[in-house]
Design a protein around this motif. Structure first.
Motif, PDB file in Angstrom:
ATOM      1  N   SER A 211     -30.458   9.085  19.334  1.00  0.00           N
ATOM      2  CA  SER A 211     -29.266   9.110  20.201  1.00  0.00           C
ATOM      3  C   SER A 211     -29.582   9.738  21.551  1.00  0.00           C
ATOM      4  O   SER A 211     -28.721  10.398  22.130  1.00  0.00           O
ATOM      5  N   GLY A 212     -30.807   9.546  22.036  1.00  0.00           N
ATOM      6  CA  GLY A 212     -31.171  10.061  23.343  1.00  0.00           C
ATOM      7  C   GLY A 212     -32.054  11.282  23.317  1.00  0.00           C
ATOM      8  O   GLY A 212     -32.548  11.726  24.355  1.00  0.00           O
ATOM      9  N   ARG A 213     -32.264  11.864  22.160  1.00  0.00           N
ATOM     10  CA  ARG A 213     -33.159  13.008  22.008  1.00  0.00           C
ATOM     11  C   ARG A 213     -34.168  12.707  20.909  1.00  0.00           C
ATOM     12  O   ARG A 213     -33.768  12.224  19.827  1.00  0.00           O
ATOM     13  N   PRO A 214     -35.426  12.963  21.175  1.00  0.00           N
ATOM     14  CA  PRO A 214     -36.053  13.507  22.382  1.00  0.00           C
ATOM     15  C   PRO A 214     -36.420  12.388  23.365  1.00  0.00           C
ATOM     16  O   PRO A 214     -36.275  11.209  23.049  1.00  0.00           O
ATOM     17  N   ARG A 215     -36.965  12.808  24.504  1.00  0.00           N
ATOM     18  CA  ARG A 215     -37.497  11.868  25.485  1.00  0.00           C
ATOM     19  C   ARG A 215     -38.926  12.290  25.841  1.00  0.00           C
ATOM     20  O   ARG A 215     -39.323  13.428  25.593  1.00  0.00           O
ATOM     21  N   PHE A 216     -39.658  11.338  26.420  1.00  0.00           N
ATOM     22  CA  PHE A 216     -41.054  11.584  26.780  1.00  0.00           C
ATOM     23  C   PHE A 216     -41.263  11.245  28.254  1.00  0.00           C
ATOM     24  O   PHE A 216     -40.820  10.177  28.720  1.00  0.00           O
ATOM     25  N   THR A 217     -41.916  12.135  28.967  1.00  0.00           N
ATOM     26  CA  THR A 217     -42.252  11.843  30.363  1.00  0.00           C
ATOM     27  C   THR A 217     -43.410  10.857  30.418  1.00  0.00           C
ATOM     28  O   THR A 217     -44.105  10.630  29.420  1.00  0.00           O
ATOM     29  N   ALA A 218     -43.622  10.283  31.593  1.00  0.00           N
ATOM     30  CA  ALA A 218     -44.697   9.295  31.757  1.00  0.00           C
ATOM     31  C   ALA A 218     -46.066   9.899  31.479  1.00  0.00           C
ATOM     32  O   ALA A 218     -46.933   9.262  30.861  1.00  0.00           O
ATOM     33  N   ASP A 219     -46.264  11.153  31.927  1.00  0.00           N
ATOM     34  CA  ASP A 219     -47.576  11.764  31.691  1.00  0.00           C
ATOM     35  C   ASP A 219     -47.768  12.115  30.213  1.00  0.00           C
ATOM     36  O   ASP A 219     -48.887  12.079  29.695  1.00  0.00           O
ATOM     37  N   ALA A 220     -46.677  12.408  29.514  1.00  0.00           N
ATOM     38  CA  ALA A 220     -46.776  12.645  28.070  1.00  0.00           C
ATOM     39  C   ALA A 220     -47.170  11.355  27.344  1.00  0.00           C
ATOM     40  O   ALA A 220     -48.019  11.370  26.438  1.00  0.00           O
ATOM     41  N   LEU A 221     -46.552  10.255  27.733  1.00  0.00           N
ATOM     42  CA  LEU A 221     -46.877   8.967  27.118  1.00  0.00           C
ATOM     43  C   LEU A 221     -48.333   8.586  27.386  1.00  0.00           C
ATOM     44  O   LEU A 221     -49.031   8.071  26.506  1.00  0.00           O
ATOM     45  N   VAL A 242     -45.802  15.829  17.267  1.00  0.00           N
ATOM     46  CA  VAL A 242     -45.097  16.219  18.496  1.00  0.00           C
ATOM     47  C   VAL A 242     -43.627  16.534  18.182  1.00  0.00           C
ATOM     48  O   VAL A 242     -43.072  17.531  18.667  1.00  0.00           O
ATOM     49  N   LEU A 243     -42.982  15.708  17.364  1.00  0.00           N
ATOM     50  CA  LEU A 243     -41.585  15.962  17.009  1.00  0.00           C
ATOM     51  C   LEU A 243     -41.446  17.255  16.213  1.00  0.00           C
ATOM     52  O   LEU A 243     -40.481  18.014  16.404  1.00  0.00           O
ATOM     53  N   LEU A 244     -42.392  17.522  15.315  1.00  0.00           N
ATOM     54  CA  LEU A 244     -42.339  18.768  14.554  1.00  0.00           C
ATOM     55  C   LEU A 244     -42.490  19.971  15.484  1.00  0.00           C
ATOM     56  O   LEU A 244     -41.760  20.967  15.365  1.00  0.00           O
ATOM     57  N   TYR A 245     -43.423  19.864  16.419  1.00  0.00           N
ATOM     58  CA  TYR A 245     -43.627  20.925  17.406  1.00  0.00           C
ATOM     59  C   TYR A 245     -42.360  21.121  18.235  1.00  0.00           C
ATOM     60  O   TYR A 245     -41.936  22.259  18.507  1.00  0.00           O
ATOM     61  N   GLY A 246     -41.741  20.014  18.609  1.00  0.00           N
ATOM     62  CA  GLY A 246     -40.516  20.104  19.403  1.00  0.00           C
ATOM     63  C   GLY A 246     -39.376  20.737  18.642  1.00  0.00           C
ATOM     64  O   GLY A 246     -38.564  21.484  19.220  1.00  0.00           O
ATOM     65  N   ALA A 247     -39.277  20.444  17.352  1.00  0.00           N
ATOM     66  CA  ALA A 247     -38.213  21.039  16.553  1.00  0.00           C
ATOM     67  C   ALA A 247     -38.407  22.548  16.433  1.00  0.00           C
ATOM     68  O   ALA A 247     -37.441  23.320  16.487  1.00  0.00           O
ATOM     69  N   VAL A 248     -39.655  22.977  16.289  1.00  0.00           N
ATOM     70  CA  VAL A 248     -39.933  24.409  16.177  1.00  0.00           C
ATOM     71  C   VAL A 248     -39.667  25.118  17.496  1.00  0.00           C
ATOM     72  O   VAL A 248     -39.075  26.206  17.544  1.00  0.00           O
ATOM     73  N   GLU A 249     -40.093  24.499  18.592  1.00  0.00           N
ATOM     74  CA  GLU A 249     -39.976  25.126  19.916  1.00  0.00           C
ATOM     75  C   GLU A 249     -38.683  24.755  20.639  1.00  0.00           C
ATOM     76  O   GLU A 249     -38.503  25.156  21.798  1.00  0.00           O
ATOM     77  N   GLN A 250     -37.809  23.986  19.982  1.00  0.00           N
ATOM     78  CA  GLN A 250     -36.524  23.593  20.580  1.00  0.00           C
ATOM     79  C   GLN A 250     -36.731  22.813  21.889  1.00  0.00           C
ATOM     80  O   GLN A 250     -36.119  23.106  22.919  1.00  0.00           O
ATOM     81  N   ILE A 251     -37.588  21.784  21.834  1.00  0.00           N
ATOM     82  CA  ILE A 251     -37.907  20.976  23.007  1.00  0.00           C
ATOM     83  C   ILE A 251     -37.141  19.662  22.939  1.00  0.00           C
ATOM     84  O   ILE A 251     -37.115  18.992  21.904  1.00  0.00           O
ATOM     85  N   GLU A 252     -36.502  19.287  24.034  1.00  0.00           N
ATOM     86  CA  GLU A 252     -35.765  18.038  24.109  1.00  0.00           C
ATOM     87  C   GLU A 252     -36.531  16.961  24.878  1.00  0.00           C
ATOM     88  O   GLU A 252     -36.416  15.775  24.561  1.00  0.00           O
ATOM     89  N   ASN A 253     -37.282  17.372  25.881  1.00  0.00           N
ATOM     90  CA  ASN A 253     -38.047  16.437  26.713  1.00  0.00           C
ATOM     91  C   ASN A 253     -39.515  16.867  26.699  1.00  0.00           C
ATOM     92  O   ASN A 253     -39.835  17.980  27.136  1.00  0.00           O
ATOM     93  N   PHE A 254     -40.349  15.978  26.211  1.00  0.00           N
ATOM     94  CA  PHE A 254     -41.761  16.307  26.071  1.00  0.00           C
ATOM     95  C   PHE A 254     -42.535  15.917  27.322  1.00  0.00           C
ATOM     96  O   PHE A 254     -42.411  14.788  27.831  1.00  0.00           O
TER      97      PHE A 254
END
Length: 354
Positions: A211-221, A242-254
């Motif tokens: 539903s729009g979370r998470p997102r990835f920047t061009a350099d991340a891709l 990456v998603l597991l890391y984001g869930a732990v660190e509360q990251i919405e945009n990678f």
């Protein structure tokens, strides 16, 4: 954890192949086109190759899900170094025939009759062999023979072969010239392009409720594409972490730094500490002959054998010395009769003979 944090209904990047997550990259679209062309021809072999993790099994699952089971009888075999007889028995089982107790000749006859039965019912038979690079040469040759079965000039069996890149080299061997002549289409699954990575990730995420979370920047891709090499399975492995890391660190945009941190963790896990070099044992020092004799208990069989050997050597030396003395004596006598013109030192010769 990541499902709850991002509101997902399932795992979008599981490593197990799942046809539900089929994504039509350029190379996978071409592969499907070749398979469709092969089906329209209804004969021969279609060969699809790709690196491990390139999506061959997902491609196959997607194909089988698209086929009309009422018109096509599909026999699927995953090759694990199958011998020719074992492979024929699996084909027979796919036709609903018992084959365990049949000789090879009877087995081939039963398979041919079974293919005729399927054809009379208005269906075609498709044999799909996955991991074909593991097939022994005799099994590949049996597949070629099966492709010869016909009824009224129409082939009774079509065969799809899926394998790793080395399978293309196998087919180039002279022994498989006849099989190669029956290949009507061949395609290699290439890695996906960097431009396809975002669409691939979003497609899988949306299938589990993104539903729009998470997102990835061009350099991340771009970083994810570099590490994975565009291989879907490796990309899934990285994206899941990456998603597991984001869930732990509360990251919405990678961004690229987030991906780099995950890559570093993965690569550290892959490092295996080298085993310590074994310390070579010093080579045993061979004792001299006298030391060997001293080390052997007196009166033993080995002592007696060594003593006999020493006595034999001493006798040989004595015999050679006697022979040398006799030769020198004869030489002295010959020189003395030669009026001394040879200039040989007779005293020296006599000393040697003595």
């Amino acid at each position: 954890m990541m499902d709850d944090h991002y509101g997902l209904r399932g795992r979008p990047f599981q490593l197990t192949p799942d046809p539900r997550f089929w994504f039509d990259t350029a190379t996978h679209g071409k592969a499907m086109a070749y398979l469709g062309y092969g089906l329209s021809q209804g004969e021969g072999f279609v060969v699809i190759t790709g690196d491990p993790g390139a999506g061959k099994t997902t491609l196959l699952g997607h194909l089988l899900a698209e086929l009309d089971g009422e018109r096509l009888n599909v026999i699927k075999i995953v090759s694990t170094h199958l011998r020719a007889d074992d492979m024929l028995r699996l084909v027979a089982q796919g036709l609903g025939l018992p084959g365990d107790d049949l000789s090879k000749a009877a087995l081939l006859l039963a398979i041919e009759r079974g293919l005729h039965e399927v054809a009379r019912a208005g269906r075609r038979t498709l044999l799909v062999v996955d991991e074909a690079q593991a097939l022994p040469g005799e099994s590949l040759d049996e597949l070629r023979m099966l492709s010869n079965f016909q009824a009224g000039g129409y082939p009774l069996l079509q065969i799809f072969l899926l394998g790793q890149p080395e399978f293309r080299l196998v087919l180039q061997q002279p022994a498989f010239e006849q099989l190669r002549q029956r290949v009507i289409a061949m395609h290699h699954l290439a890695p996906m392009e960097v431009e396809e990575v975002e669409a691939y990730l979003m497609h899988r995420l949306m299938l589990v409720g993104w539903s729009g979370r998470p997102r990835f920047t061009a350099d991340a891709l771009a970083a994810m594409h570099r590490w994975s090499g565009g291989i879907p399975r490796r990309l899934n492995q990285l994206a899941s972490r990456v998603l597991l890391y984001g869930a732990v660190e509360q990251i919405e945009n990678f961004g690229a730094p987030d991906v780099a941190a995950v890559i570093e963790d993965i690569e550290q896990e892959d490092v295996i500490e080298p085993a310590p070099e074994p310390v070579p044992e010093p080579a045993p020092v061979r004792a001299g002959r006298v030391a060997e004799l001293r080390a052997v208990p007196e009166g033993s069989a080995e002592t007696r054998a060594l003593e006999r050997r020493v006595a034999e050597l001493e006798a040989q030396v004595a015999s050679q010395s006697d022979a040398l003395r006799r030769v020198l004596s004869l030489l002295v006598d010959w020189v003395e009769k030669d009026d001394g013109r040879s200039g040989i030192d007779l005293d020296a010769l006599r000393g040697s003979a003595a």
